[in-house]
Design a protein around this motif. Structure first.
Motif, PDB file in Angstrom:
ATOM      1  N   PHE A   1      -7.312  -2.639  -1.146  1.00  0.00           N
ATOM      2  CA  PHE A   1      -6.032  -3.035  -1.805  1.00  0.00           C
ATOM      3  C   PHE A   1      -5.998  -4.545  -1.145  1.00  0.00           C
ATOM      4  CE2 PHE A   1      -1.652  -3.827  -1.376  1.00  0.00           C
ATOM      5  CZ  PHE A   1      -1.140  -3.119  -2.370  1.00  0.00           C
TER       6      PHE A   1
ATOM      7  N   VAL B   1      -6.553  -3.339  -6.915  1.00  0.00           N
ATOM      8  CA  VAL B   1      -6.773  -1.977  -6.370  1.00  0.00           C
ATOM      9  C   VAL B   1      -7.973  -1.322  -6.870  1.00  0.00           C
ATOM     10  CG1 VAL B   1      -5.705   0.117  -5.531  1.00  0.00           C
ATOM     11  CG2 VAL B   1      -4.440  -1.650  -5.880  1.00  0.00           C
TER      12      VAL B   1
ATOM     13  N   ILE C   1       0.922  -1.262  -0.053  1.00  0.00           N
ATOM     14  CA  ILE C   1      -0.013   0.149   0.214  1.00  0.00           C
ATOM     15  C   ILE C   1       0.508   1.163   0.032  1.00  0.00           C
ATOM     16  CG2 ILE C   1       0.008  -0.011   2.450  1.00  0.00           C
ATOM     17  CD1 ILE C   1      -2.963   1.135   0.053  1.00  0.00           C
TER      18      ILE C   1
ATOM     19  N   VAL D   1      -7.956   5.384  -2.503  1.00  0.00           N
ATOM     20  CA  VAL D   1      -7.919   3.961  -2.533  1.00  0.00           C
ATOM     21  C   VAL D   1      -9.032   3.227  -1.614  1.00  0.00           C
ATOM     22  CG1 VAL D   1      -6.568   1.900  -2.031  1.00  0.00           C
ATOM     23  CG2 VAL D   1      -5.618   3.873  -3.340  1.00  0.00           C
TER      24      VAL D   1
END
Length: 219
Positions: A173, A188, A156, A170
């Motif tokens: 993930f 993602v 990340i 985001v």
């Protein structure tokens, strides 16, 4: 009274045309009928009981008939609402039917200026706001990238370094081993990101040395 009915038909047709061009079931004729019907109900409420009003032992509230339109139009609006998968369609058309019913009531009671102003506002909302609404929905829609990277090279923090200020976009993930023991599969998901920015992130990731491939996944 005939003029009021004709004006109600005109107001309903203006709004109905906007729905008709999108091929909705409740289109031109439906909106015209709702507006004219509401106008007539308002006229009946206002003038239909004049011969009995004032008669001894007779107490009437003419506004009660017009008031039933507000709740009664709901059954027609419900018929335009459809559930397709997880998406509800037809709510805007149902609201426009409710709006033309109110316009018909206003014209039937002689409130021409508010009725015409409401007609213009409703058409403006239906036709003018739609492009902004679609742009906002496109921006809020989740968009997913699926990457194949060298094992242990994508985290990340690495993703944040590549995406920069867009790291806050985001939402998800995930990393899992690929069929090749030297590779990982990374997925993602981004939210609140324009399509242009999403494509720019994908291009940056493709240029990263440890990234083997990058594919976009349709939401």
């Amino acid at each position: 009274m005939v003029t009021r009915l004709a004006l109600a038909a005109l107001a309903g047709s203006v709004i109905g045309l906007e729905r008709e061009r999108l091929l909705w079931a409740a289109g031109l004729r439906t909106h015209m009928l709702v507006c004219v019907g509401s106008c007539l109900i308002m006229i009946v409420s206002a003038f239909g009981f004049s011969d009995v009003l004032g008669t001894k032992n007779v107490v009437l509230d003419p506004s009660r008939i017009a008031a039933q339109v507000v709740s009664g139009i709901g059954f027609l609006g419900a018929g335009t609402i459809l559930l397709r998968g997880e998406v509800v369609k037809g709510l805007t058309t149902a609201a426009s039917l409710w709006g033309v019913a109110a316009i018909g009531l206003a014209i039937g009671s002689g409130l021409y200026v508010p009725a015409l102003a409401t007609t213009a506002l409703v058409v403006g909302i239906l036709a003018g706001i739609k492009p902004f609404e679609e742009r906002w929905r496109e921006r809020m829609r989740s968009q997913t990238l699926r990457m194949t990277v060298r094992k242990g090279t994508m985290s990340i923090d690495t993703l944040h370094a590549v995406t920069g200020e867009r790291a806050s976009r985001v939402r998800q993930f995930t990393t899992r081993p690929a069929s090749d023991p030297d590779l990982d599969e990374v997925t993602v998901t981004f939210v609140r990101l324009s399509r242009t920015s999403f494509e720019a992130i994908a291009a940056k990731l493709r240029e990263t040395a440890d990234v083997v491939s990058v594919d976009t996944v349709n939401s």
